[in-house]
Structures are given as structure tokens and as C-alpha cells.
Design an enzyme around this catalytic site. Structure first.
Site, PDB file in Angstrom:
ATOM      1  N   ARG A 118      80.898  24.581  51.473  1.00 18.09           N
ATOM      2  CA  ARG A 118      80.589  25.788  51.984  1.00 18.09           C
ATOM      3  C   ARG A 118      81.818  26.814  51.256  1.00 18.09           C
ATOM      4  NH1 ARG A 118      80.453  23.493  57.030  1.00 18.09           N
ATOM      5  NH2 ARG A 118      78.183  23.229  57.530  1.00 18.09           N
ATOM      6  N   LYS A 140      78.024  37.616  40.594  1.00 18.69           N
ATOM      7  CA  LYS A 140      76.767  36.889  40.561  1.00 18.69           C
ATOM      8  C   LYS A 140      76.992  35.345  39.742  1.00 18.69           C
ATOM      9  CE  LYS A 140      73.738  40.028  38.882  1.00 18.69           C
ATOM     10  NZ  LYS A 140      72.264  40.440  38.542  1.00 18.69           N
ATOM     11  N   GLU A 182      76.470  43.368  24.243  1.00 20.04           N
ATOM     12  CA  GLU A 182      76.665  43.856  25.773  1.00 20.04           C
ATOM     13  C   GLU A 182      77.868  44.897  25.622  1.00 20.04           C
ATOM     14  OE1 GLU A 182      74.592  42.745  28.100  1.00 20.04           O
ATOM     15  OE2 GLU A 182      73.912  40.707  27.300  1.00 20.04           O
ATOM     16  N   LYS A 216      81.797  47.493  33.638  1.00 21.97           N
ATOM     17  CA  LYS A 216      81.249  46.847  34.544  1.00 21.97           C
ATOM     18  C   LYS A 216      81.828  46.947  35.966  1.00 21.97           C
ATOM     19  CE  LYS A 216      78.895  42.504  35.541  1.00 21.97           C
ATOM     20  NZ  LYS A 216      78.118  41.293  35.250  1.00 21.97           N
ATOM     21  N   GLU A 226      73.648  44.891  43.922  1.00 19.02           N
ATOM     22  CA  GLU A 226      72.706  45.309  43.275  1.00 19.02           C
ATOM     23  C   GLU A 226      71.335  45.834  44.125  1.00 19.02           C
ATOM     24  OE1 GLU A 226      71.301  42.330  40.207  1.00 19.02           O
ATOM     25  OE2 GLU A 226      69.916  43.953  39.259  1.00 19.02           O
ATOM     26  N   ARG A 230      73.667  49.185  40.095  1.00 16.29           N
ATOM     27  CA  ARG A 230      73.937  47.915  39.320  1.00 16.29           C
ATOM     28  C   ARG A 230      72.673  47.693  38.235  1.00 16.29           C
ATOM     29  NH1 ARG A 230      77.235  42.663  41.205  1.00 16.29           N
ATOM     30  NH2 ARG A 230      76.846  41.272  39.268  1.00 16.29           N
ATOM     31  N   ASN A 234      71.198  46.690  33.150  1.00 16.85           N
ATOM     32  CA  ASN A 234      69.850  45.931  32.605  1.00 16.85           C
ATOM     33  C   ASN A 234      69.254  47.101  31.396  1.00 16.85           C
ATOM     34  OD1 ASN A 234      69.765  43.755  34.141  1.00 16.85           O
ATOM     35  ND2 ASN A 234      68.647  44.876  35.803  1.00 16.85           N
ATOM     36  N   HIS A 237      67.602  45.246  28.803  1.00 13.08           N
ATOM     37  CA  HIS A 237      67.019  43.838  28.960  1.00 13.08           C
ATOM     38  C   HIS A 237      65.712  43.744  29.337  1.00 13.08           C
ATOM     39  CE1 HIS A 237      71.223  43.252  28.985  1.00 13.08           C
ATOM     40  NE2 HIS A 237      71.212  42.074  29.367  1.00 13.08           N
ATOM     41  N   HIS A 241      64.409  40.452  27.816  1.00 13.78           N
ATOM     42  CA  HIS A 241      63.975  39.261  28.352  1.00 13.78           C
ATOM     43  C   HIS A 241      62.451  38.978  28.152  1.00 13.78           C
ATOM     44  CE1 HIS A 241      66.795  40.209  31.984  1.00 13.78           C
ATOM     45  NE2 HIS A 241      67.297  39.332  31.159  1.00 13.78           N
ATOM     46  N   HIS A 253      70.155  35.762  23.590  1.00 13.27           N
ATOM     47  CA  HIS A 253      70.388  36.699  24.558  1.00 13.27           C
ATOM     48  C   HIS A 253      70.727  38.050  23.829  1.00 13.27           C
ATOM     49  CE1 HIS A 253      70.187  38.862  28.427  1.00 13.27           C
ATOM     50  NE2 HIS A 253      71.426  39.093  28.099  1.00 13.27           N
TER      51      HIS A 253
HETATM   52  N1  LIG Z   1      76.445  36.422  36.111  1.00 13.01           N
HETATM   53  C1  LIG Z   1      76.116  37.499  35.494  1.00 13.01           C
HETATM   54  O1  LIG Z   1      76.358  38.421  35.935  1.00 13.01           O
HETATM   55  C2  LIG Z   1      75.837  37.238  34.362  1.00 13.01           C
HETATM   56  C3  LIG Z   1      75.723  38.189  33.247  1.00 13.01           C
HETATM   57  C4  LIG Z   1      75.334  38.064  31.816  1.00 13.01           C
HETATM   58  C5  LIG Z   1      74.983  36.872  31.593  1.00 13.01           C
HETATM   59  N2  LIG Z   1      74.751  35.758  32.285  1.00 13.01           N
HETATM   60  C6  LIG Z   1      74.614  34.376  31.894  1.00 13.01           C
HETATM   61  O2  LIG Z   1      75.479  34.121  30.893  1.00 13.01           O
HETATM   62  C7  LIG Z   1      74.805  33.160  29.972  1.00 13.01           C
HETATM   63  C8  LIG Z   1      75.226  33.318  28.654  1.00 13.01           C
HETATM   64  O3  LIG Z   1      76.671  33.133  28.201  1.00 13.01           O
HETATM   65  P1  LIG Z   1      77.261  32.867  26.916  1.00 13.01           P
HETATM   66  O4  LIG Z   1      76.670  33.974  26.045  1.00 13.01           O
HETATM   67  O5  LIG Z   1      78.607  32.985  27.125  1.00 13.01           O
HETATM   68  O6  LIG Z   1      76.662  31.277  26.673  1.00 13.01           O
HETATM   69  P2  LIG Z   1      77.267  30.044  26.626  1.00 13.01           P
HETATM   70  O7  LIG Z   1      78.118  29.712  27.922  1.00 13.01           O
HETATM   71  O8  LIG Z   1      76.153  29.083  26.359  1.00 13.01           O
HETATM   72  O9  LIG Z   1      78.216  29.882  25.439  1.00 13.01           O
HETATM   73  C9  LIG Z   1      77.712  30.074  24.119  1.00 13.01           C
HETATM   74  C10 LIG Z   1      78.323  28.907  23.097  1.00 13.01           C
HETATM   75  O10 LIG Z   1      79.786  29.078  22.699  1.00 13.01           O
HETATM   76  C11 LIG Z   1      80.494  27.959  23.003  1.00 13.01           C
HETATM   77  N3  LIG Z   1      81.574  28.499  23.240  1.00 13.01           N
HETATM   78  C12 LIG Z   1      82.180  28.965  24.236  1.00 13.01           C
HETATM   79  N4  LIG Z   1      83.422  29.325  24.027  1.00 13.01           N
HETATM   80  C13 LIG Z   1      83.695  29.194  22.949  1.00 13.01           C
HETATM   81  C14 LIG Z   1      84.790  29.328  22.161  1.00 13.01           C
HETATM   82  N5  LIG Z   1      85.938  30.098  22.817  1.00 13.01           N
HETATM   83  N6  LIG Z   1      84.874  28.744  20.819  1.00 13.01           N
HETATM   84  C15 LIG Z   1      83.823  27.992  20.347  1.00 13.01           C
HETATM   85  N7  LIG Z   1      82.742  27.729  21.056  1.00 13.01           N
HETATM   86  C16 LIG Z   1      82.593  28.503  22.257  1.00 13.01           C
HETATM   87  C17 LIG Z   1      79.822  27.461  24.056  1.00 13.01           C
HETATM   88  O11 LIG Z   1      79.935  26.025  24.226  1.00 13.01           O
HETATM   89  C18 LIG Z   1      78.186  27.511  23.996  1.00 13.01           C
HETATM   90  O12 LIG Z   1      77.848  26.592  22.957  1.00 13.01           O
HETATM   91  C19 LIG Z   1      73.454  32.978  30.391  1.00 13.01           C
HETATM   92  O13 LIG Z   1      73.063  31.953  31.154  1.00 13.01           O
HETATM   93  C20 LIG Z   1      73.345  34.458  31.267  1.00 13.01           C
HETATM   94  O14 LIG Z   1      72.197  34.207  32.094  1.00 13.01           O
HETATM   95  C21 LIG Z   1      75.322  35.784  33.601  1.00 13.01           C
HETATM   96 ZN   LIG Z   2      72.661  40.552  29.047  1.00 14.13          ZN
END
Ligand SMILES: NC(=O)c1ccc[n+]([C@@H]2O[C@H](COP(=O)([O-])OP(=O)(O)OC[C@H]3O[C@@H](n4cnc5c(N)ncnc54)[C@H](O)[C@@H]3O)[C@@H](O)[C@H]2O)c1
Ligand SMILES: [Zn+2]
Length: 349
Positions: A118, A140, A182, A216, A226, A230, A234, A237, A241, A253
């Protein structure tokens, strides 16, 4: 040099500490960060060998668990795998779960932290630029279902976000660019200083990250669940998307967000929402400087429009876009005519 920002949430507040070298010298902070008890560092296979194993040896009582890298592993089977690992490591309600990685790790591990027994104490240590400026802040968390992205999740506020920009040195350039999309998105929403390319030099990264995160923070503090503003986050976005969906996620992305910003700028002009004639050239110029794509290539505008029309937020078939009245003035627009959206897409082919 350390910098601390604070985030107020409905349940209290948490700090975001931005400190270069913090991971390599974590022993200095073990007690202040509450990492002196049982810690499980959850990461992905790439980040494990780069940083997680070293981090573990510097904490008094830490273990490492890992998932394969990549969005395709952000699903319930990975959540289940982490539950099994936590049980195996005898994690209990006093354990701290650290998400060390990009947004995929942060979202997946955050969901585990929200639900295991939990809810257990959760710390975010983002290692991609995108995770530093966007996904690690705001609470989130969640995973994808085969039917769509982020369909299962929760709000789980971290106890701490620790950002060490030194780890960005190993980030592939494509991932850096994706994160920059971003950063400039936050610039267009609320901080024009982020639109000045002199900000993007490596020396300035901690400061740039702090400014981008602050945008942010200001938004999630006002609208933690949201319900209204918030949605400004987007910006770009809706287009992004659609591009991701139509290309079956072949586009990163951030690349899709970059073009999405340009499309949002063009639609803002077409609809007469902005009269700033510099807006579109400014977006285009920044994308070029960062090396982000500035065109949708051979993607078909009609197909992209149909993909957008399946968006959960398009209630009753009415389009919904975040657009710009000007730099720093986002607005939500709900009735953009289809012809104008298609025109913006065609112009960006
Ligand atoms: N929760 C939220 O508010 C929110 C907001 C925006 C995006 N997201 C989510 O975030 C995700 C995308 O995140 P991301 O772009 O970080 O992708 P990711 O976590 O897949 O990382 C990208 C790649 O970089 C590698 N990597 C990470 N750190 C590294 C480092 N320091 N050196 C070398 N390689 C490294 C990872 O292993 C991966 O292969 C999506 O799933 C998206 O939905 C969430
Ligand atoms: Zn984004």
C-alpha cells in the site's frame, strides 16, 4: 554546487536537490536524504552498469534490482517482476525504493512504490534530461497497457528528487535532443530565458535544468491532479502523440514534441490566436539549433488527424489543442477547424 527547489503537494512537500557529482559522493548525504536504512535501487540494464552498482556500494544497506531498458518494458509484467524482487529482498514498509533511470524507470518504479504494501517511501534519481525536467516531478506514475500508453497509474509523490547532471555525460545525443524538446516546451509555456541558446552550453546545464523544472513545479503546485492548467504541459503533445501512434513509436517522443511545438505555433497563427509573427520562426530556429526534426516528412496529414481524433481529451469529436497567444501565454483551444489543422500539417511536410 547544490541547489534546492521545493514542491508543495496536497500531502506536504518534497525537495528537488540539483547537485553535480551528488551520486559519486552520495556518502555525504546518506542521513539527510534518509538513505541510511534499507534501500532498494530499481533501475534498467543500461543504467545499472553505468551508475546503480557504484551507487549501491556507497550506501550502508542497499540492493539493486533491474528491468530491461526501453518503453516496451514499461508494463505490468515489469511491475510484477519488481514486486517479486522486493519480496525476495524482504523489503517492508520501512524500505526506501529509489528509481534510478529515465522516465521509463521513474514511471514504472513509482507505480511499484505506490502500490507495494500500500505504498513505500519513494526517491527519484532521474538520469535522462527528460526525466530531470519533466517526468520525475509532479507525482504521476504508471505503466502502459497493450491498448495504450500510461493507462494504469497513480499519483505518488516522491520523498526526494535528486538530480546529478553529471550523469548526462553518458546520455546518447539523440536522448539529449529529446529532452531539450521538453526544455523549450517549458520555455514557451512560462520562461523565455530557456529559449536563449546560450543557456544550452554544458557548463550551464544545472541552471538550465533548474529553470526548466521550476516551470513544471509552478504548474503542478497549482493543479496537482490535472484538473485544469496542468494541461498546458501538453503543448505540442496532441500532434506528438499522433506522430508516435502513426509511426508505431519509431520516432523518439522528444523528436515528435519538437515538431509538435512547431505545429502548435503554426496553428496558433492560422487561428489568429497569436499576432506575434516571430513565434513560428523562433520555434523553427530553436529546433534547428538543437538538431530536432522540423518536418513531419512523408507522414500523411489525414492519417495524423484521424490519430488525433482518438485522443481521450477530444470530447465528443471536438478537437483540443494547447496553443500559444504568445511566448509565456499558453491557451486551451477546443474548436479548431479540421481544415486549419490539416493546413498546418501540410505546411510542415
Ligand atoms: N510521469 C510523468 O509526468 C511523465 C512525463 C513525461 C514523460 N514521462 C514518461 O517518460 C518516459 C520517457 O522517459 P525517457 O525519455 O527518460 O526514456 P527512457 O527512460 O527510456 O531512457 C532513454 C534511454 O536512455 C538510457 N539512459 C538513461 N539514463 C542514461 C544515462 N545517464 N546515460 C546513458 N544512457 C542512459 C535508458 O536506459 C534508455 O535506453 C515515457 O514512458 C513517458 O511516458 C512521464
Ligand atoms: Zn513529453
Amino acid at each position: 554546487m547544490a541547489k534546492q527547489l521545493n514542491v508543495k503537494t496536497p500531502e506536504g512537500q518534497y525537495p528537488i536537490v540539483i547537485e553535480t557529482g551528488a551520486l559519486a559522493h552520495i556518502e555525504r548525504h546518506v542521513t539527510d536524504f534518509g538513505l541510511d536504512g534499507h534501500v532498494v535501487i530499481a533501475t534498467d540494464d543500461t543504467v545499472q552498469s553505468l551508475y546503480a552498482d557504484a551507487l549501491r556500494t556507497k550506501l550502508p544497506n542497499a540492493q539493486v534490482v533491474s528491468m530491461p531498458s526501453g518503453e516496451q518494458h514499461k508494463h505490468l509484467e515489469t511491475v510484477r517482476h519488481f514486486y517479486d524482487e522486493l519480496i525476495r529482498l524482504k523489503a517492508d514498509r520501512h524500505t526506501t525504493l529509489v528509481a534510478l533511470g529515465g522516465g521509463v524507470v521513474g514511471d514504472t518504479v513509482g507505480f511499484v512504490a505506490a502500490s507495494y504494501m500500500r505504498g513505500i517511501r519513494f526517491v527519484q534519481m532521474p538520469t535522462t534530461l527528460l526525466a530531470m525536467v519533466d517526468s520525475s516531478v509532479g507525482g504521476k506514475v504508471g505503466v502502459d497497457l497493450p491498448q495504450g500508453k500510461n493507462l494504469v497509474g497513480a499519483f505518488k509523490q516522491p520523498a526526494l528528487v535528486l538530480i546529478d547532471t553529471d550523469v548526462l555525460q553518458t546520455l546518447p545525443p539523440s536522448q539529449w535532443r529529446a529532452g531539450m524538446a521538453e526544455v523549450i516546451k517549458h520555455g514557451f509555456i512560462a520562461d523565455s530565458s530557456l529559449l536563449n541558446p546560450t543557456q544550452y552550453s554544458p557548463d550551464n546545464t544545472p541552471d538550465m535544468v533548474a529553470r526548466a523544472v521550476q516551470v513544471k513545479i509552478d504548474i503542478v503546485e497549482q493543479d496537482p491532479y490535472e484538473e485544469n492548467i496542468r494541461a498546458f504541459l501538453n503543448l505540442g503533445h496532441t500532434f506528438a502523440h499522433a506522430i508516435e501512434q502513426v509511426t508505431h513509436y519509431a520516432w523518439l517522443h522528444g523528436d515528435a514534441v519538437g515538431v509538435g511545438l512547431l505545429l502548435a505555433g503554426k496553428l496558433s497563427v492560422q487561428l489568429g490566436i497569436t499576432n506575434n509573427t516571430d513565434l513560428v520562426p523562433m520555434i523553427d530556429n530553436l529546433l534547428q539549433k538543437i538538431g530536432l526534426p522540423r518536418s513531419i516528412g512523408n507522414l500523411d496529414p489525414e492519417t495524423l488527424y484521424s490519430a488525433m481524433a482518438t485522443d481521450k481529451k477530444w470530447k465528443g469529436g471536438k478537437s483540443r489543442f494547447v496553443l500559444l497567444e504568445d511566448v509565456g501565454k499558453p491557451v486551451i483551444v477546443t474548436d479548431a477547424p479540421k481544415e486549419l489543422v490539416l493546413a498546418a500539417l501540410t505546411e510542415t511536410s
